[in-house]
Design a protein around this motif. Structure first.
Motif, PDB file in Angstrom:
ATOM      1  N   THR A  87       0.869  -1.176   0.000  1.00  0.00           N
ATOM      2  CA  THR A  87       0.000   0.000   0.000  1.00  0.00           C
ATOM      3  C   THR A  87       0.904   1.222   0.000  1.00  0.00           C
ATOM      4  O   THR A  87       2.107   1.120   0.214  1.00  0.00           O
ATOM      5  CB  THR A  87      -0.911   0.015   1.245  1.00  0.00           C
ATOM      6  OG1 THR A  87      -0.093   0.094   2.413  1.00  0.00           O
ATOM      7  CG2 THR A  87      -1.791  -1.229   1.309  1.00  0.00           C
ATOM      8  N   GLU A  88       0.326   2.381  -0.240  1.00  0.00           N
ATOM      9  CA  GLU A  88       1.135   3.602  -0.225  1.00  0.00           C
ATOM     10  C   GLU A  88       1.638   3.914   1.179  1.00  0.00           C
ATOM     11  O   GLU A  88       2.680   4.522   1.353  1.00  0.00           O
ATOM     12  CB  GLU A  88       0.333   4.780  -0.780  1.00  0.00           C
ATOM     13  CG  GLU A  88       0.060   4.669  -2.265  1.00  0.00           C
ATOM     14  CD  GLU A  88       1.321   4.485  -3.095  1.00  0.00           C
ATOM     15  OE1 GLU A  88       2.335   5.151  -2.805  1.00  0.00           O
ATOM     16  OE2 GLU A  88       1.299   3.670  -4.031  1.00  0.00           O
ATOM     17  N   ASP A  89       0.884   3.499   2.210  1.00  0.00           N
ATOM     18  CA  ASP A  89       1.316   3.732   3.588  1.00  0.00           C
ATOM     19  C   ASP A  89       2.394   2.745   4.018  1.00  0.00           C
ATOM     20  O   ASP A  89       3.282   3.100   4.790  1.00  0.00           O
ATOM     21  CB  ASP A  89       0.127   3.631   4.545  1.00  0.00           C
ATOM     22  CG  ASP A  89      -0.925   4.680   4.251  1.00  0.00           C
ATOM     23  OD1 ASP A  89      -0.554   5.754   3.731  1.00  0.00           O
ATOM     24  OD2 ASP A  89      -2.115   4.428   4.536  1.00  0.00           O
ATOM     25  N   GLU A  90       2.294   1.511   3.560  1.00  0.00           N
ATOM     26  CA  GLU A  90       3.274   0.476   3.909  1.00  0.00           C
ATOM     27  C   GLU A  90       3.804  -0.155   2.642  1.00  0.00           C
ATOM     28  O   GLU A  90       3.189  -1.042   2.066  1.00  0.00           O
ATOM     29  CB  GLU A  90       2.637  -0.593   4.804  1.00  0.00           C
ATOM     30  CG  GLU A  90       2.378  -0.128   6.206  1.00  0.00           C
ATOM     31  CD  GLU A  90       2.035  -1.294   7.110  1.00  0.00           C
ATOM     32  OE1 GLU A  90       1.692  -2.376   6.605  1.00  0.00           O
ATOM     33  OE2 GLU A  90       2.120  -1.114   8.333  1.00  0.00           O
TER      34      GLU A  90
END
Length: 191
Positions: A87-90
């Motif tokens: 994901t863009e966060d992880e």
């Protein structure tokens, strides 16, 4: 017709047992071939197949994309891979996926290197480390943390964003330098 009687075998003579004693006596006085293994380790051949290693990109992101091709290629069924989506966060790897779970069972591994040939991103390689003996069977199942290459200078521990201006293709072409300073400062501030 009557069967012929079996031929008599020659009986051992007096000198035949002495031949064995001569071999034993001759080896008693030779210099022993002793290796001082634990204290003095001999270097391995450059292409020796030892312990596996999961490699990283220069900025610290993992090269493993969780495709499971290494597990499919393994004839001993010693590798287990479970992929997950980035994901863009992880973000753990530059692609869409990464290897969330990665295990190699060294009780089964035969060191053939077919997993290395199957890896499309060169994420998996073999090192020259050969000391894999243990007194506990559970310790011979290496997890992802045991297999990942250590972080070098300039690398950030994932998860973090990709290098600014880089895409997945630039990672695989080797066009990404080490971790940029703004990512390193942001990572340090977050801790």
């Amino acid at each position: 017709m009557p069967k012929e009687p079996p031929a008599e075998k020659p009986k051992p003579g007096l000198l035949e047992p002495l031949g064995g004693f001569l071999v034993t006596g001759g080896t008693m006085f030779k210099k022993p071939n002793t290796e001082m293994y634990p204290e003095v380790k001999t270097p391995t051949a450059p292409r020796y197949h030892g312990r596996h290693q999961l490699n990283r990109h220069p900025d610290g992101l993992e090269k493993c994309i969780g495709c499971e091709l290494c597990a499919w290629a393994c004839p001993a069924d010693a590798i287990y891979v479970e992929g997950a989506d980035n994901t863009e966060d992880e973000r753990f790897s530059p692609g869409e996926r990464y290897g969330r779970v990665y295990q190699i069972n060294y009780l089964r591994c035969i060191g053939c290197g077919l997993c290395i040939e199957a890896c499309p991103t060169r994420a998996l390689t073999m090192t020259n480390e050969y000391e894999l003996a243990d007194d506990n069977r559970a310790d011979l199942i290496f997890e992802k943390d045991d297999l990942l290459a250590p972080l070098r200078n300039g690398m950030l521990a994932p998860p973090h964003a990709m290098y600014p201006g880089a895409d997945e293709g630039s990672y695989y072409r080797g066009e990404v330098p080490g971790a940029p300073s703004e990512l390193a400062e942001a990572e340090g501030a977050a801790k």
